[in-house]
Design an enzyme around this catalytic site. Structure first.
Site, PDB file in Angstrom:
ATOM      1  N   SER A  26       3.065  -1.738  10.491  1.00 10.11           N
ATOM      2  CA  SER A  26       4.587  -1.946  10.321  1.00 10.11           C
ATOM      3  C   SER A  26       5.842  -3.297  10.669  1.00 10.11           C
ATOM      4  CB  SER A  26       4.782  -1.947  12.299  1.00 10.11           C
ATOM      5  OG  SER A  26       4.379  -0.394  12.250  1.00 10.11           O
ATOM      6  N   LYS A  48       0.311   4.363  -0.548  1.00  9.03           N
ATOM      7  CA  LYS A  48      -0.450   5.549   0.034  1.00  9.03           C
ATOM      8  C   LYS A  48      -0.216   6.665  -0.796  1.00  9.03           C
ATOM      9  CE  LYS A  48       0.019   3.193   4.552  1.00  9.03           C
ATOM     10  NZ  LYS A  48       0.259   3.298   5.801  1.00  9.03           N
ATOM     11  N   HIS A 102      -9.299   1.421   4.881  1.00  6.43           N
ATOM     12  CA  HIS A 102      -8.122   1.782   5.532  1.00  6.43           C
ATOM     13  C   HIS A 102      -8.715   2.585   6.288  1.00  6.43           C
ATOM     14  CE1 HIS A 102      -4.376   2.706   6.180  1.00  6.43           C
ATOM     15  NE2 HIS A 102      -3.734   1.575   5.367  1.00  6.43           N
ATOM     16  N   ASN A 135       0.507  -1.534  -0.411  1.00  5.83           N
ATOM     17  CA  ASN A 135      -0.312  -0.661   0.308  1.00  5.83           C
ATOM     18  C   ASN A 135       1.002   1.255  -0.260  1.00  5.83           C
ATOM     19  OD1 ASN A 135      -1.769   2.262   0.969  1.00  5.83           O
ATOM     20  ND2 ASN A 135      -2.100   1.400   2.286  1.00  5.83           N
ATOM     21  N   GLU A 180      -6.938   4.710   7.666  1.00  2.59           N
ATOM     22  CA  GLU A 180      -6.989   6.241   7.507  1.00  2.59           C
ATOM     23  C   GLU A 180      -8.236   6.883   6.302  1.00  2.59           C
ATOM     24  OE1 GLU A 180      -2.582   5.288   5.297  1.00  2.59           O
ATOM     25  OE2 GLU A 180      -1.851   4.825   6.915  1.00  2.59           O
ATOM     26  N   GLU A 195      -5.368  -4.862  10.483  1.00  2.00           N
ATOM     27  CA  GLU A 195      -4.172  -3.821  10.764  1.00  2.00           C
ATOM     28  C   GLU A 195      -4.487  -3.045  11.809  1.00  2.00           C
ATOM     29  OE1 GLU A 195      -2.464  -2.638   6.658  1.00  2.00           O
ATOM     30  OE2 GLU A 195      -4.336  -1.021   6.634  1.00  2.00           O
ATOM     31  N   GLY A 198       1.850   2.531  10.115  1.00  3.05           N
ATOM     32  CA  GLY A 198       3.131   3.478  10.506  1.00  3.05           C
ATOM     33  C   GLY A 198       3.864   3.755  11.916  1.00  3.05           C
TER      34      GLY A 198
HETATM   35  P1  PGA Z   1       2.909   0.458   7.986  1.00  3.47           P
HETATM   36  O1  PGA Z   1       1.172   0.921   7.014  1.00  3.47           O
HETATM   37  O2  PGA Z   1       3.259  -0.974   6.920  1.00  3.47           O
HETATM   38  O3  PGA Z   1       3.037   1.240   6.919  1.00  3.47           O
HETATM   39  O4  PGA Z   1       2.064   0.310   9.033  1.00  3.47           O
HETATM   40  C1  PGA Z   1       0.262  -0.306   6.661  1.00  3.47           C
HETATM   41  C2  PGA Z   1      -1.049   0.266   6.152  1.00  3.47           C
HETATM   42  O5  PGA Z   1      -1.444   0.879   6.433  1.00  3.47           O
HETATM   43  O6  PGA Z   1      -1.673  -0.702   5.246  1.00  3.47           O
END
Ligand code: PGA
Length: 255
Positions: A209, A12, A95, A10, A97, A163, A169
């Site tokens: 992460s 982003k 997601h 992903n 976000e 998640e 993140g």
């Molecule tokens: P990350 O993001 O691996 O940077 O924690 C995962 C995601 O948001 O799908």
């Protein structure tokens, strides 16, 4: 039946056309083990260029969101047909976000997923609890509620991504035990919603992460069938290392 692991990147809001093409060329040049389904989800504007680079390769192309109508007055949204026209076969839906920053709800995420599937996309449906919810002991309740909208979806075009919001993140990943507990719960919940046999075949990815350093441990869990990778998917070496970790797990399972 074994579940082929999925490793999905992903990106982003990273990587415009030039940078996306460069990253994908490097990814295709890296040695790719068999037995893993690899997907990348660049921003919308980079999808056409990504489709060109990936043409003829085994790497799947996904979008980071998709609307529930086929066209109309929906400023800033993109339909399944528009994505399919570019060769996109996957879409991330719900997601965290989108949920926390852009007002996505369980209901709208469900609508997106249904339409995307109906028009031929495979959906990576994201869910997960916040830190406050985990600390309040309501993680499984939250996951159960978020998953409810999956009822009636086509299991063969569904991948679920657990998640935990507090792990996205942040550099702090769920422990293998926390991930396995959530994934096992989600599989039972999918059994109620989709039927036991189809639920046994749905891939449930861990996201938050996930990195080369923790991939082996997380992917070794029986109900962890791959990963949705944010930060580490922007680095070809790191992303490839995670793909290799998933391939090792798949190879071990076959033994
Ligand atoms: P990350 O993001 O691996 O940077 O924690 C995962 C995601 O948001 O799908």
């Amino acid at each position: 039946m074994g579940r082929t692991p999925v490793i999905a990147g992903n990106w982003k809001m990273h990587k415009g056309v030039a940078a996306a093409s460069e990253l994908l060329e490097k990814l295709l040049a890296a040695p790719h083990p068999d037995g893993v389904e690899v997907v990348v989800c660049p921003p919308f504007t980079s999808l056409p260029a990504a489709a060109m680079v990936l043409a003829g390769s085994a790497v799947g192309l996904g979008a980071q969101n998709v609307h529930w109508e086929s066209e109309g007055a929906y400023t800033g949204e993109v339909s399944t047909a528009m994505l399919r026209e570019l060769g996109v076969e996957w879409a991330i839906v719900g997601h965290s976000e989108r949920r926390t920053l852009f007002g996505e709800s369980d209901e709208t995420a469900g609508r997106r997923a249904r339409r995307a599937q109906a028009e031929g996309l495979t959906v990576i449906f994201c869910l997960g609890e916040t830190l406050v919810e985990r600390e309040a002991g309501t993680t499984l309740e939250v996951l159960g509620r978020q998953a409810a909208v999956l009822e009636g979806l086509d299991p063969s075009r569904l991948v679920v991504a657990y998640e935990p919001v507090w792990a996205i993140g942040t550099g702090v990943n769920a422990t293998a035990e926390q991930a396995q507990e959530a994934h096992a719960f989600l599989r039972r919940r999918l059994g109620e919603l989709l039927g036991q046999a189809p639920a046994a075949d749905v891939r449930i990815l861990y996201g938050g992460s996930l990195k080369p350093g923790n991939a082996d441990e997380l992917l070794a869990q029986v109900d962890v069938d791959g990963g949705l990778i944010g930060g580490a998917s922007l680095d070809v070496d790191a992303f490839s290392a995670i793909i290799r970790a998933a391939a090792r797990r798949a190879a071990e399972e076959k033994k």
